[in-house]
Write a protein that holds these residues in place. Structure first.
Motif, mmCIF file in Angstrom:
data_model
loop_
_atom_site.group_PDB
_atom_site.id
_atom_site.type_symbol
_atom_site.label_atom_id
_atom_site.label_comp_id
_atom_site.label_asym_id
_atom_site.label_seq_id
_atom_site.Cartn_x
_atom_site.Cartn_y
_atom_site.Cartn_z
ATOM 1 N N ALA A 34 31.776 45.659 33.696
ATOM 2 C CA ALA A 34 31.167 44.357 33.996
ATOM 3 C C ALA A 34 31.331 43.407 32.810
ATOM 4 O O ALA A 34 31.657 42.231 32.988
ATOM 5 C CB ALA A 34 29.691 44.521 34.349
ATOM 6 N N GLY A 35 31.126 43.898 31.609
ATOM 7 C CA GLY A 35 31.326 43.075 30.418
ATOM 8 C C GLY A 35 32.770 42.654 30.263
ATOM 9 O O GLY A 35 33.066 41.541 29.834
ATOM 10 N N SER A 36 33.669 43.540 30.630
ATOM 11 C CA SER A 36 35.095 43.213 30.587
ATOM 12 C C SER A 36 35.405 42.058 31.535
ATOM 13 O O SER A 36 36.119 41.119 31.180
ATOM 14 C CB SER A 36 35.915 44.447 30.962
ATOM 15 O OG SER A 36 37.276 44.162 30.993
ATOM 16 N N LEU A 37 34.854 42.124 32.734
ATOM 17 C CA LEU A 37 35.037 41.038 33.702
ATOM 18 C C LEU A 37 34.494 39.720 33.145
ATOM 19 O O LEU A 37 35.167 38.691 33.200
ATOM 20 C CB LEU A 37 34.332 41.389 35.016
ATOM 21 C CG LEU A 37 34.260 40.267 36.056
ATOM 22 C CD1 LEU A 37 35.640 39.928 36.584
ATOM 23 C CD2 LEU A 37 33.321 40.657 37.182
ATOM 24 N N LEU A 38 33.291 39.755 32.584
ATOM 25 C CA LEU A 38 32.683 38.530 32.046
ATOM 26 C C LEU A 38 33.504 37.967 30.895
ATOM 27 O O LEU A 38 33.699 36.756 30.799
ATOM 28 C CB LEU A 38 31.245 38.804 31.602
ATOM 29 C CG LEU A 38 30.271 39.172 32.715
ATOM 30 C CD1 LEU A 38 28.903 39.521 32.133
ATOM 31 C CD2 LEU A 38 30.158 38.062 33.742
ATOM 32 N N ALA A 39 33.984 38.837 30.024
ATOM 33 C CA ALA A 39 34.790 38.380 28.888
ATOM 34 C C ALA A 39 36.066 37.694 29.376
ATOM 35 O O ALA A 39 36.463 36.656 28.848
ATOM 36 C CB ALA A 39 35.129 39.552 27.977
ATOM 37 N N LYS A 40 36.694 38.257 30.393
ATOM 38 C CA LYS A 40 37.924 37.655 30.921
ATOM 39 C C LYS A 40 37.651 36.281 31.528
ATOM 40 O O LYS A 40 38.461 35.369 31.388
ATOM 41 C CB LYS A 40 38.555 38.581 31.947
ATOM 42 C CG LYS A 40 39.153 39.821 31.327
ATOM 43 C CD LYS A 40 39.637 40.782 32.379
ATOM 44 C CE LYS A 40 40.139 42.058 31.747
ATOM 45 N NZ LYS A 40 40.503 43.060 32.769
ATOM 46 N N VAL A 41 36.505 36.133 32.188
ATOM 47 C CA VAL A 41 36.136 34.828 32.754
ATOM 48 C C VAL A 41 35.887 33.828 31.627
ATOM 49 O O VAL A 41 36.249 32.657 31.723
ATOM 50 C CB VAL A 41 34.907 34.955 33.685
ATOM 51 C CG1 VAL A 41 34.412 33.595 34.135
ATOM 52 C CG2 VAL A 41 35.231 35.829 34.893
ATOM 53 N N LEU A 42 35.298 34.304 30.529
ATOM 54 C CA LEU A 42 34.963 33.423 29.405
ATOM 55 C C LEU A 42 36.169 33.010 28.566
ATOM 56 O O LEU A 42 36.076 32.059 27.791
ATOM 57 C CB LEU A 42 33.933 34.096 28.493
ATOM 58 C CG LEU A 42 32.503 34.045 28.977
ATOM 59 C CD1 LEU A 42 31.630 34.969 28.145
ATOM 60 C CD2 LEU A 42 31.973 32.622 28.938
ATOM 61 N N VAL A 43 37.281 33.689 28.688
ATOM 62 C CA VAL A 43 38.455 33.356 27.877
ATOM 63 C C VAL A 43 38.861 31.902 28.075
ATOM 64 O O VAL A 43 39.162 31.190 27.123
ATOM 65 C CB VAL A 43 39.622 34.324 28.178
ATOM 66 C CG1 VAL A 43 40.936 33.793 27.613
ATOM 67 C CG2 VAL A 43 39.326 35.693 27.605
ATOM 68 N N ASP A 44 38.875 31.444 29.313
ATOM 69 C CA ASP A 44 39.272 30.068 29.608
ATOM 70 C C ASP A 44 38.094 29.107 29.661
ATOM 71 O O ASP A 44 38.271 27.918 29.877
ATOM 72 C CB ASP A 44 40.030 30.010 30.933
ATOM 73 C CG ASP A 44 41.367 30.723 30.844
ATOM 74 O OD1 ASP A 44 42.011 30.633 29.774
ATOM 75 O OD2 ASP A 44 41.747 31.376 31.816
ATOM 76 N N GLY A 45 36.888 29.632 29.507
ATOM 77 C CA GLY A 45 35.688 28.810 29.556
ATOM 78 C C GLY A 45 34.997 28.931 30.897
ATOM 79 O O GLY A 45 35.662 28.973 31.942
ATOM 80 N N ALA A 46 33.691 29.014 30.871
ATOM 81 C CA ALA A 46 32.902 29.143 32.093
ATOM 82 C C ALA A 46 31.461 28.775 31.796
ATOM 83 O O ALA A 46 31.016 28.835 30.649
ATOM 84 C CB ALA A 46 32.969 30.569 32.624
ATOM 85 N N GLU A 47 30.758 28.417 32.824
ATOM 86 C CA GLU A 47 29.325 28.176 32.726
ATOM 87 C C GLU A 47 28.598 29.443 33.162
ATOM 88 O O GLU A 47 29.178 30.331 33.796
ATOM 89 C CB GLU A 47 28.923 26.996 33.610
ATOM 90 C CG GLU A 47 29.579 25.681 33.220
ATOM 91 C CD GLU A 47 29.233 25.248 31.809
ATOM 92 O OE1 GLU A 47 28.065 25.421 31.391
ATOM 93 O OE2 GLU A 47 30.134 24.745 31.116
ATOM 94 N N GLU A 71 32.062 40.549 42.452
ATOM 95 C CA GLU A 71 32.775 41.792 42.132
ATOM 96 C C GLU A 71 31.976 43.041 42.488
ATOM 97 O O GLU A 71 32.527 44.021 42.971
ATOM 98 C CB GLU A 71 33.126 41.820 40.639
ATOM 99 C CG GLU A 71 33.891 43.040 40.205
ATOM 100 C CD GLU A 71 35.323 43.089 40.719
ATOM 101 O OE1 GLU A 71 35.902 44.189 40.720
ATOM 102 O OE2 GLU A 71 35.871 42.047 41.112
ATOM 103 N N TYR A 72 30.666 42.996 42.235
ATOM 104 C CA TYR A 72 29.863 44.209 42.372
ATOM 105 C C TYR A 72 28.855 44.160 43.515
ATOM 106 O O TYR A 72 28.187 45.157 43.791
ATOM 107 C CB TYR A 72 29.144 44.513 41.054
ATOM 108 C CG TYR A 72 30.119 44.799 39.942
ATOM 109 C CD1 TYR A 72 30.822 45.994 39.907
ATOM 110 C CD2 TYR A 72 30.371 43.864 38.946
ATOM 111 C CE1 TYR A 72 31.745 46.258 38.904
ATOM 112 C CE2 TYR A 72 31.286 44.116 37.936
ATOM 113 C CZ TYR A 72 31.967 45.318 37.924
ATOM 114 O OH TYR A 72 32.882 45.575 36.932
ATOM 115 N N GLY A 73 28.702 43.016 44.164
ATOM 116 C CA GLY A 73 27.787 42.911 45.284
ATOM 117 C C GLY A 73 26.324 43.086 44.918
ATOM 118 O O GLY A 73 25.515 43.462 45.764
ATOM 119 N N ILE A 74 25.983 42.801 43.667
ATOM 120 C CA ILE A 74 24.585 42.909 43.237
ATOM 121 C C ILE A 74 23.864 41.603 43.529
ATOM 122 O O ILE A 74 24.502 40.573 43.770
ATOM 123 C CB ILE A 74 24.472 43.271 41.735
ATOM 124 C CG1 ILE A 74 25.152 42.219 40.853
ATOM 125 C CG2 ILE A 74 25.081 44.648 41.484
ATOM 126 C CD1 ILE A 74 25.009 42.476 39.360
#
Length: 88
Positions: free
Chosen positions: A33-46, A57-60
Motif C-alpha cells: 500500500a505504501g508503495s502504491l502511495l509513493a508511486k502516486v506521489l512521484v508526480d504529485g497528488a492531493e 486498489e484494495y476496496g477498503i
C-alpha cells in the motif's frame, strides 16, 4: 504534495519500497500500500487522490484509507521525504 526526489533513492522489491535519503541516511520501508502511495506521489497528488487510490486498489472503506494515508504522509514528513504544495 509530492515525493522529494533530490538526494533520494528508492528500490522496489517484491511490491514493497525502500526509500533512502542519501544526505541524512534516513530511510523508510513500505508495504504494498505504501508503495502504491509513493508511486502516486512521484508526480504529485492531493490527499484525496491518495485515499481514492487505496480505496480503488484494495476496496477498503474511505475512513480506513484516509487513516492509512495520514499515517504514511506523517512518516514521509518525519523523514523529510515529502514536498508540501502551497495552498491554492
Amino acid at each position: 504534495m509530492k515525493m522529494r526526489s533530490d538526494g533520494v533513492t528508492w528500490q522496489e522489491i517484491d511490491g514493497e519500497l525502500v526509500l533512502l535519503d542519501l544526505s541524512t541516511s534516513a530511510y523508510l520501508t513500505t508495504n504494498a500500500a505504501g508503495s502504491l502511495l509513493a508511486k502516486v506521489l512521484v508526480d504529485g497528488a492531493e490527499r484525496g487522490d491518495l485515499v481514492a487510490a487505496l480505496v480503488g486498489e484494495y476496496g477498503i472503506d474511505e475512513a480506513r484509507a484516509a487513516g492509512d494515508v495520514d499515517d504514511f504522509l506523517e512518516q514521509l514528513r518525519s523523514r523529510d521525504l515529502l514536498l508540501e504544495s502551497e495552498s491554492k
